[in-house]
Design an enzyme around this catalytic site. Structure first.
Site, PDB file in Angstrom:
ATOM      1  N   GLU A 134      -2.014   9.225   0.879  1.00  0.00           N
ATOM      2  CA  GLU A 134      -1.446   7.876   0.786  1.00  0.00           C
ATOM      3  C   GLU A 134      -0.131   8.008   0.046  1.00  0.00           C
ATOM      4  O   GLU A 134      -0.118   8.353  -1.135  1.00  0.00           O
ATOM      5  CB  GLU A 134      -2.342   6.957  -0.048  1.00  0.00           C
ATOM      6  CG  GLU A 134      -3.533   6.395   0.686  1.00  0.00           C
ATOM      7  CD  GLU A 134      -4.328   5.430  -0.197  1.00  0.00           C
ATOM      8  OE1 GLU A 134      -5.254   4.819   0.334  1.00  0.00           O
ATOM      9  OE2 GLU A 134      -4.035   5.292  -1.403  1.00  0.00           O
ATOM     10  N   ASP A 155      -1.441  -2.555 -10.471  1.00  0.00           N
ATOM     11  CA  ASP A 155      -1.556  -1.204 -11.012  1.00  0.00           C
ATOM     12  C   ASP A 155      -1.623  -1.165 -12.528  1.00  0.00           C
ATOM     13  O   ASP A 155      -1.003  -1.972 -13.216  1.00  0.00           O
ATOM     14  CB  ASP A 155      -0.363  -0.361 -10.541  1.00  0.00           C
ATOM     15  CG  ASP A 155      -0.531   0.058  -9.088  1.00  0.00           C
ATOM     16  OD1 ASP A 155      -1.541   0.714  -8.790  1.00  0.00           O
ATOM     17  OD2 ASP A 155       0.334  -0.290  -8.262  1.00  0.00           O
ATOM     18  N   TYR A 197     -10.788   0.326   2.367  1.00  0.00           N
ATOM     19  CA  TYR A 197     -10.637   0.807   0.994  1.00  0.00           C
ATOM     20  C   TYR A 197     -11.453  -0.118   0.089  1.00  0.00           C
ATOM     21  O   TYR A 197     -11.066  -1.257  -0.156  1.00  0.00           O
ATOM     22  CB  TYR A 197      -9.154   0.780   0.637  1.00  0.00           C
ATOM     23  CG  TYR A 197      -8.774   1.387  -0.701  1.00  0.00           C
ATOM     24  CD1 TYR A 197      -9.477   1.106  -1.878  1.00  0.00           C
ATOM     25  CD2 TYR A 197      -7.665   2.242  -0.780  1.00  0.00           C
ATOM     26  CE1 TYR A 197      -9.097   1.660  -3.084  1.00  0.00           C
ATOM     27  CE2 TYR A 197      -7.268   2.794  -2.001  1.00  0.00           C
ATOM     28  CZ  TYR A 197      -7.997   2.500  -3.143  1.00  0.00           C
ATOM     29  OH  TYR A 197      -7.606   3.036  -4.338  1.00  0.00           O
TER      30      TYR A 197
END
Lengths: 420, 256
Positions: B41, B52, B167
């Site tokens: 990725e 994040d 995911y």
């Protein structure tokens, strides 16, 4: 630099409208973890909004606790000095905690309580939304964490102390330019992490659906009151309404009740900062060096960014306007031409602060001073029969530190005898 | 379709492209593939990575500071594809750089670079009509995130819209390492399976997966493990010249 095609969805092209969309703008662009929480919030808000008991409690608190309705004041001396249109001030600065932010914080606080959430988080730029949120949490006995950029903590340190005094934890954010945008990023990270028991009181008409609609609805009271007061005092609607636009909650709250009154000009004033180049201002709608449509922090709107889609840093003397994007409803009003957007520079805002203080004895917040600056430009060009309504969204007590510093830098510090 | 997990569990390696620089990213990706990573990725650095944690935030800030753009990341992807025709290759990005490029142009460029699919962090299925249409037109795999907080109705929509793999986020929260795999993960995968099984789409579990023990734990209930922050942190503390070898050894050790 070309404006690329807007993001489209099937629902847009089929029905033309969809919840959370303002023309092509708005929507919901968030990490999947937050989706369940946004759906829960949307439902809870719809139920509360349809419940007269919710509105009765909110209206009662806005009246008895916050001091609504706020006055609509004819600023006679400054109007005469400018020699044109009559200037009226909608005195949101007189509200409890000193700005319009409490209208929304109280509404969302009540909603959080109905939803059974005990932990509240919020972001703040100038500190006014943080103070309003900390106040509501104290009132309702809720845990409160406020995220604030370290640069903003420095320039609005009185508000940092105020929030702590009210029992809130203030967490500094050092990332990026350490201002409002970075505080929102960190608040969203907290929300993603603690989503099951935490309510995020977003302070402006920004972010993912339902926030832009919900925040606007909690701020509509400004325009609703002002419309009735103007009709009572002047027997007419204003020629123009002027409000500063950071995220845009005070402006959309002032504009909303007048959207169908096509003769009423709606004027949003952005932060012109210290120059027109990217990075020197927060004027998203500026023609050259301004924003382009993009996605930031959950919504599709105008975003100050470079041609690779990296969000630009911003500058304004006013922490509350120092933000790279703008509420999606303003983006729609801009494109449709229903509202006009202009900017006032740091210097113009500082001059307007002095002028209003010296002619009317009213010290506006630096954010609101941008609206005053624009009204001062407009009034002399208008007829004496015209009326300008300025939304004075907050008071300037919080800005003494930065005013002293900025006026000193510009050699404009008042003398011992009060002369300039 | 080059996205496949031949060994169980498969390994998906996330790299913030351009940290420390694009050439090193390419060398690290090659080493990761050669040491057992099934899918790379390539993360497009963004100024506001709100999903994040601190590790990827720092990497992103360094790469943005070097002026790394989406177009540059796609060029690195093209070189990677040329060097390793069989590996799985996915572009991982926040939405705004893609919007700036234009959705149509983005999907065409991804295709031209030989990339297999894309994951857009802040794109949810309800807003994805145009994205899905363009991905489909180019034969690309759109990969969506599934969260422990997603109700079944959302998991169904996510499974139906995804290609390549889904995911699954191991826990509520932002990216970053943790002590052990959260209990949320197996429960999410169990709920998600109901909807991915009919499509034959594998499930990769990510967020907080940082060592061989975690990979083994994930292997008991999912098809692949995504290693992100642990790799980015390793790269952060390793000299650029040694990064590829170090990461290669780390990846090889994950199935040990």
């Amino acid at each position: 630099m070309s404006v690329t095609a807007p993001l489209r969805t099937k629902a847009d092209s089929a029905a033309g409208v969809r919840a959370g969309r303002f023309g092509v703008y708005g929507g919901r662009y968030v990490p999947e973890t937050l989706m369940a929480a946004l759906e829960e919030l949307e439902q809870a808000y719809a139920v509360a909004d349809a419940d007269p008991a919710f509105h009765a409690e909110l209206d009662g608190l806005l009246h008895h606790y916050c001091g609504r309705p706020t006055p609509l004041y004819f600023a006679k001396r400054i109007s005469e000095q400018l020699g044109g249109a009559k200037i009226y001030l909608k005195r949101e600065d007189l509200l409890h905690t000193g700005a319009h932010k409490i209208n929304n914080a109280l509404g969302q606080g009540l909603l959080a309580r109905r939803m059974g959430k005990q932990r509240i988080i919020a972001e703040t730029g100038a500190g006014q939304h943080g103070v309003a949120t900390a106040t509501v949490c104290a009132l309702f006995g809720m845990e409160c964490v406020i995220y604030m950029g370290e640069e903003d903590m420095r320039r609005q340190e009185l508000n940092v102390f105020r929030m702590r005094l009210l029992g809130a934890e203030v967490r500094g954010v050092g990332a990026g330019s350490a201002t409002l945008k970075d505080a929102i990023n960190e608040a969203m990270r907290d929300w993603v992490t603690n989503v099951r028991d935490t309510y995020y009181i977003l302070g402006s008409a920004l972010g993912a659906h339902p926030y832009p609609t919900m925040v606007r609805n909690f701020q509509r009271v400004i325009g609703r009151e002002a419309r009735a007061q103007m009709l009572e005092q002047e027997g007419r609607l204003p020629s123009a309404i002027v409000a500063c636009v950071g995220g845009g909650s005070n402006a959309i709250g002032a504009f909303y009740e007048f959207l169908c009154d096509k003769d009423v000009r709606l004027v949003g004033v952005e932060a012109g900062g210290r120059g027109t180049a990217l990075g020197e201002h927060a004027a998203r709608f500026q023609q050259v060096g301004g924003g382009l449509p993009g996605v930031l922090q959950g919504t599709y709107s105008y975003v100050l960014q470079n041609d690779a889609g990296q969000v630009a840093t911003t500058h304004s003397v006013s922490a509350g306007l120092d933000y790279a994007s703008v509420g999606p409803e303003h983006a729609m009003l801009h494109d449709s031409g229903r509202a006009e957007y202009t900017s006032a520079s740091d210097a113009e805002a500082l001059a307007a602060t002095s002028a209003l203080a010296r002619t009317e004895g009213i010290l506006p917040a630096l954010e609101s001073a941008h609206a005053v600056a624009e009204a001062m430009k407009m009034a002399p060009k208008m007829a004496k029969t015209d009326v300008i309504l300025v939304n004075l969204s907050g008071r300037g007590d919080k800005d003494m530190g930065i005013l002293a510093k900025e006026m000193d830098l510009r050699g404009a510090t008042p003398q011992r005898d009060g002369t300039l | 379709m080059a996205i496949s997990f031949k060994q169980k569990p498969g390994i998906v390696a996330y790299l913030t492209a351009g940290d420390p620089d694009l050439q090193t990213t390419l060398a690290i990706a090659l080493a990761a593939i050669d040491n057992g990573a099934d899918v790379i990725e390539l993360g497009v650095p963004f100024s506001d990575p709100l999903a994040d944690g601190p590790v990827i935030q720092r990497a992103s800030e360094r790469a943005v500071g070097r002026g790394v753009r989406l177009a540059d990341v796609l060029e690195t992807a093209r070189q990677l594809r040329e060097a390793r025709p069989a590996c799985g290759l996915v572009i991982f990005s926040y939405l705004n750089p893609v919007v700036r490029m234009g959705m149509k142009q983005f999907c065409a460029a991804v295709k031209a670079a030989g990339v297999d699919g894309a994951l857009l962090t802040d794109m949810i299925v309800e807003e994805a009509d145009e994205y899905l249409a363009e991905m489909k037109a180019n034969g690309l795999a759109p990969i969506f995130l599934a969260a422990p907080t997603s109700p079944d109705a959302r998991l169904k929509a996510i499974a139906e819209a995804s290609r390549g793999f889904v995911y699954a986020i191991s826990r509520v929260g932002i990216t970053g390492t943790q002590q052990k795999v959260a209990g949320d993960a197996s429960e999410l995968v169990r709920r998600l399976r109901v909807f991915t099984e009919p499509q034959g789409i594998p499930i990769a579990v990510g967020f907080g997966i940082s060592n061989a023990e975690h990979v083994r734990a994930v292997g008991e209930f999912a098809d692949a493990a995504v290693i992100g922050s642990a790799l980015v942190a390793l790269i952060e503390k390793t000299a650029p010249a040694e990064a590829a070898v170090t990461v290669g050894k780390f990846i090889a050790g994950l199935r040990a």
